[in-house]
Motif scaffolding. Structure first.
Motif, PDB file in Angstrom:
ATOM      1  N   ASP A   1     -14.016   2.574  -3.260  1.00 42.63           N
ATOM      2  CA  ASP A   1     -14.168   3.848  -4.252  1.00 42.63           C
ATOM      3  C   ASP A   1     -15.432   3.994  -4.949  1.00 42.63           C
ATOM      4  O   ASP A   1     -16.043   2.764  -5.433  1.00 42.63           O
TER       5      ASP A   1
ATOM      6  N   ALA B   1       2.364   6.359  -7.072  1.00 38.16           N
ATOM      7  CA  ALA B   1       1.257   7.144  -7.592  1.00 38.16           C
ATOM      8  C   ALA B   1       1.695   8.545  -7.609  1.00 38.16           C
ATOM      9  O   ALA B   1       1.544   9.381  -8.657  1.00 38.16           O
ATOM     10  N   GLU B   2       2.393   9.058  -6.416  1.00 39.65           N
ATOM     11  CA  GLU B   2       3.014  10.304  -6.345  1.00 39.65           C
ATOM     12  C   GLU B   2       3.914  10.634  -7.253  1.00 39.65           C
ATOM     13  O   GLU B   2       4.091  11.735  -8.028  1.00 39.65           O
TER      14      GLU B   2
ATOM     15  N   GLU C   1       0.872  -1.271   0.067  1.00 37.26           N
ATOM     16  CA  GLU C   1       0.184   0.149   0.156  1.00 37.26           C
ATOM     17  C   GLU C   1       0.878   1.315  -0.026  1.00 37.26           C
ATOM     18  O   GLU C   1       0.604   1.955  -0.645  1.00 37.26           O
ATOM     19  N   GLN C   2       1.954   1.148   1.036  1.00 39.96           N
ATOM     20  CA  GLN C   2       3.061   2.247   0.822  1.00 39.96           C
ATOM     21  C   GLN C   2       3.533   2.547  -0.697  1.00 39.96           C
ATOM     22  O   GLN C   2       3.572   3.601  -0.844  1.00 39.96           O
TER      23      GLN C   2
ATOM     24  N   VAL D   1       2.587   1.506  -3.367  1.00 44.26           N
ATOM     25  CA  VAL D   1       1.732   2.127  -4.320  1.00 44.26           C
ATOM     26  C   VAL D   1       1.398   3.617  -4.332  1.00 44.26           C
ATOM     27  O   VAL D   1       1.345   4.407  -5.329  1.00 44.26           O
ATOM     28  N   ARG D   2       1.448   4.073  -3.000  1.00 49.27           N
ATOM     29  CA  ARG D   2       1.280   5.427  -2.804  1.00 49.27           C
ATOM     30  C   ARG D   2       2.349   6.403  -3.251  1.00 49.27           C
ATOM     31  O   ARG D   2       2.093   7.386  -3.900  1.00 49.27           O
ATOM     32  N   ALA D   3       3.500   5.746  -2.966  1.00 50.26           N
ATOM     33  CA  ALA D   3       4.603   6.582  -3.330  1.00 50.26           C
ATOM     34  C   ALA D   3       4.770   6.586  -4.768  1.00 50.26           C
ATOM     35  O   ALA D   3       5.142   7.556  -5.488  1.00 50.26           O
TER      36      ALA D   3
ATOM     37  N   LEU E   1      -4.493   6.400  -8.879  1.00 49.14           N
ATOM     38  CA  LEU E   1      -5.018   5.195  -8.234  1.00 49.14           C
ATOM     39  C   LEU E   1      -6.364   4.744  -8.295  1.00 49.14           C
ATOM     40  O   LEU E   1      -7.204   5.679  -8.145  1.00 49.14           O
TER      41      LEU E   1
ATOM     42  N   HIS F   1      -8.510   2.082  -6.593  1.00 51.30           N
ATOM     43  CA  HIS F   1      -8.703   0.993  -5.559  1.00 51.30           C
ATOM     44  C   HIS F   1      -9.755   0.131  -5.664  1.00 51.30           C
ATOM     45  O   HIS F   1     -10.545   0.078  -6.670  1.00 51.30           O
TER      46      HIS F   1
END
Lengths: 304, 304
Positions: free
Chosen positions: A145, A132-133, A125-126, A128-130, A139, A141
Motif C-alpha cells: 500500500d 471488510a465488506e 486473506e479471504q 479479512v476481505r469478507a 483495510l 495492508h
C-alpha cells in the motif's frame, strides 16, 4: 511509483503521533565489528515498532472511516490498533486461531478487537476481505500500500538528518514495505549510500525475485526466528520500488541472527526482536560492507 | 560527612569520561502503575552501570598510582577496570574462585587482571589487603569511600536538572554508596523530595540498621535475585549519611523484583539487571508513593 514527496508529506502528517526515534551506537560494538554502526531505534517507536508509521499514514488519509481492519499476528496489528485510537475509530484485527495468546492480548491491549474464529494462515486473506465488506471498515495492508510504504520511509528522513554521511543501510525484508520506503528516501537524497536488504536464508524470496526480475512466491511459510519477515512474497507495489532502488539482498542463517540480537542486547542494552538482529547479521559474516553503516532496529516486541 | 560540594567537584572531575545518561519514561507504564515514573538510565553508562562514576572519581584523585585493586564479582569490577584504563594504570580485581566465568571474562574484557586463586567469599577481603600491600596498588572500595560515594552522587545532579520537580527517588541499597551520594544531592537541592531505599526482603540490613540506630550485619550472604545488593552490611562512612538523609527503606520480595524487571524490559525496551527491577518494585506493591517518582536504573549487565 512511490516518491520522496509522498514520504515527506507522510512525515508531516504523522509527526504529532509518533516519536522521532534516536540513533544509538556503542564504541565497544564498533570496535568488535570493525566499523561504525548507527542503530535507528524504532523499537522505541510508539507500539514498539516502525509499523505505527505506515498504519498512521494510511489511517490519517481516510475520510471518516467506520473502522480499520487488518490481517496480522505481529507488529502491524498493534500499529493499526494505535492508528485507530488516534483517529477515534474501532479496529478489527484478523489473526489465525493458533496465533500466540500473548500476541492476541497485546493487540487487545492497544484497543483492537481480535477476530480469530475459524481463521487459519491459509484462509485469513479471504476472511479479512469478507469482514471488510461486511463491516465497511477500511483495510490496511501490512506492506503493499503506497500510504503504508510512505509512512515506513519517514524514518529514513530522520536517519539522514541524524547521520548525514552514511555509506550503507541494512534493512530486514519481509513484504518490502519498509525497504521500499527507506530506499526511496536514501536514493533520492544520498544516492551513494547503499541500501542492503537482509533476509533469512530460509526465506530469500526477495533475493530470488530481484535476480529473476519477477516476484517469486515461497510455497509455504518459511521457518525462521525472524518472525517479522515470514511473508511468502514481496508485494506488487513494493517490488518495482525495490527493483529500482535496492542495491543488493543478502541472506543470514538463523544462528547468526540470534547472535546479532544477543550482541545488540548486550552492547546497546536494548530489548530488540530477532528480526532486528537479522538486520545486523551481515556485519557478523563475510559480506563486504563500507565504513559507516546504519541498521534499522525494526522492533522490540520480544520477551526473554 | 559527604557534602554537596564534594559531589559537584566529582561531577566536574569525571565529566570527560562518563555519559550524561538520559531519563526514560513510558506513558503505558505510567498508566499501568498510576503515577509518573522517570528512569535514570545508568544501564547506558560506561561499563553498563553507575559504578564507573565512583571508581573514576576515586582513581582520578590518586597521584601516579602503580595500579588499582578491588574486590568485586559485579559491576564495581568493571568500573575499576575502566577507571584504570582512563588513568593509564593496570587493574587487579579479586574474585572468588567460584564466581561466574562470564563475570571474570567481562572484567578481563575491560582490561583488568582477575585474581581468583584460592579466593573465597570469606577470605577475599584479607586477600585483597595482602595483595594491595604486595603490589602497592591503590585499593578502591566498592562503597565505603567518600570519593566513591561522591562519584555515585553525580547522577542525582543530572537527574534534578533533567526532572526538577521530583517528589521521590527510589534507589536500591546494598552497601549504601549509591544512596548516600544521591540522598546528599537531593536533600541539599530539593529537600521535599523523598529518598526511598529499596532492599530485598531477604537482605534488609539497611532497614534494620536505620531502625536500630546502629549498623546491623547479616550473618551470611543473602539469597536474592538482586545480585547487586548482596553485601552483608552498610558501610561505616555510608551509614551516617543514610541516617541523616534517607527518608525510609522499604523491602521487596524477589518475585516482585523479577516482575518489575520484566515490566521495564517490556515497556521501556531496555535490558536491565534484576537490581534495577528491585528499585521499581515498591511501585508494584501497596507502599504509599507520591506522584512523580524517579527510579535509578543501576545497571544493565544481564543476559536472558
Amino acid at each position: 511509483m512511490l516518491t520522496l514527496q509522498d514520504i515527506q508529506h507522510a512525515a508531516q502528517r504523522i509527526a504529532p503521533y509518533i516519536h522521532h526515534t534516536p540513533v544509538l551506537s556503542s564504541q565497544g560494538l564498533d570496535k568488535l565489528l570493525g566499523r561504525r554502526f548507527f542503530f535507528k531505534a524504532e523499537h522505541l517507536q510508539k507500539t514498539g515498532s516502525f509499523k505505527a508509521r505506515g498504519a498512521l499514514n494510511a489511517a490519517l488519509q481516510l475520510q471518516n472511516p467506520r473502522g480499520l481492519i487488518a490481517v496480522s499476528s505481529g507488529n502491524h496489528a498493534q500499529g493499526v490498533a494505535y492508528a485507530a485510537q488516534v483517529i477515534g475509530a474501532p479496529a478489527l484485527v484478523v489473526m489465525p486461531e493458533d496465533a500466540s495468546p500473548t500476541k492476541k492480548a497485546a493487540t487487545r491491549a492497544y484497543g483492537a478487537e481480535v477476530y480469530d474464529q475459524g481463521v487459519t494462515v491459509e484462509n485469513r486473506e479471504q476472511v479479512v476481505r469478507a469482514l471488510a465488506e461486511e463491516t465497511g471498515y477500511a483495510l490496511i495492508h501490512p506492506f503493499d500500500d503506497l500510504r503504508v510504504m510512505a509512512g515506513q520511509g519517514t524514518q529514513a528522513l530522520e536517519l539522514l538528518q541524524q547521520v548525514p554521511d552514511l555509506d550503507a543501510v541494512l534493512v530486514a525484508v519481509g513484504g518490502g514495505g519498509l525497504i521500499s520506503g527507506i530506499a526511496t528516501v536514501i536514493k533520492s537524497l544520498r544516492p551513494a549510500c547503499e541500501v542492503i536488504g537482509v533476509e533469512p536464508e530460509t526465506a530469500n524470496d526477495a533475493q530470488q525475485s530481484l535476480q529473476m526480475g519477477a516476484r517469486v512466491k515461497l510455497v509455504q511459510a518459511p521457518r525462521t526466528v525472524a518472525d517479522g519477515v515470514r511473508t511468502l512474497a514481496v508485494g506488487e507495489k513494493t517490488f518495482p520500488v525495490m527493483q529500482r532502488h535496492v542495491d543488493r539482498i543478502v541472506t543470514v542463517p538463523d544462528e547468526v541472527t540470534l547472535e546479532a540480537q544477543r550482541l545488540m542486547m548486550q552492547r546497546l542494552k536494548q530489548v530488540v526482536e530477532p528480526t532486528a538482529g537479522l538486520a545486523l547479521g551481515p556485519a557478523l559474516m563475510s559480506y563486504d560492507l563500507p565504513e559507516r553503516v546504519a541498521v534499522i532496529v525494526c522492533g522490540g516486541n520480544w520477551m526473554p
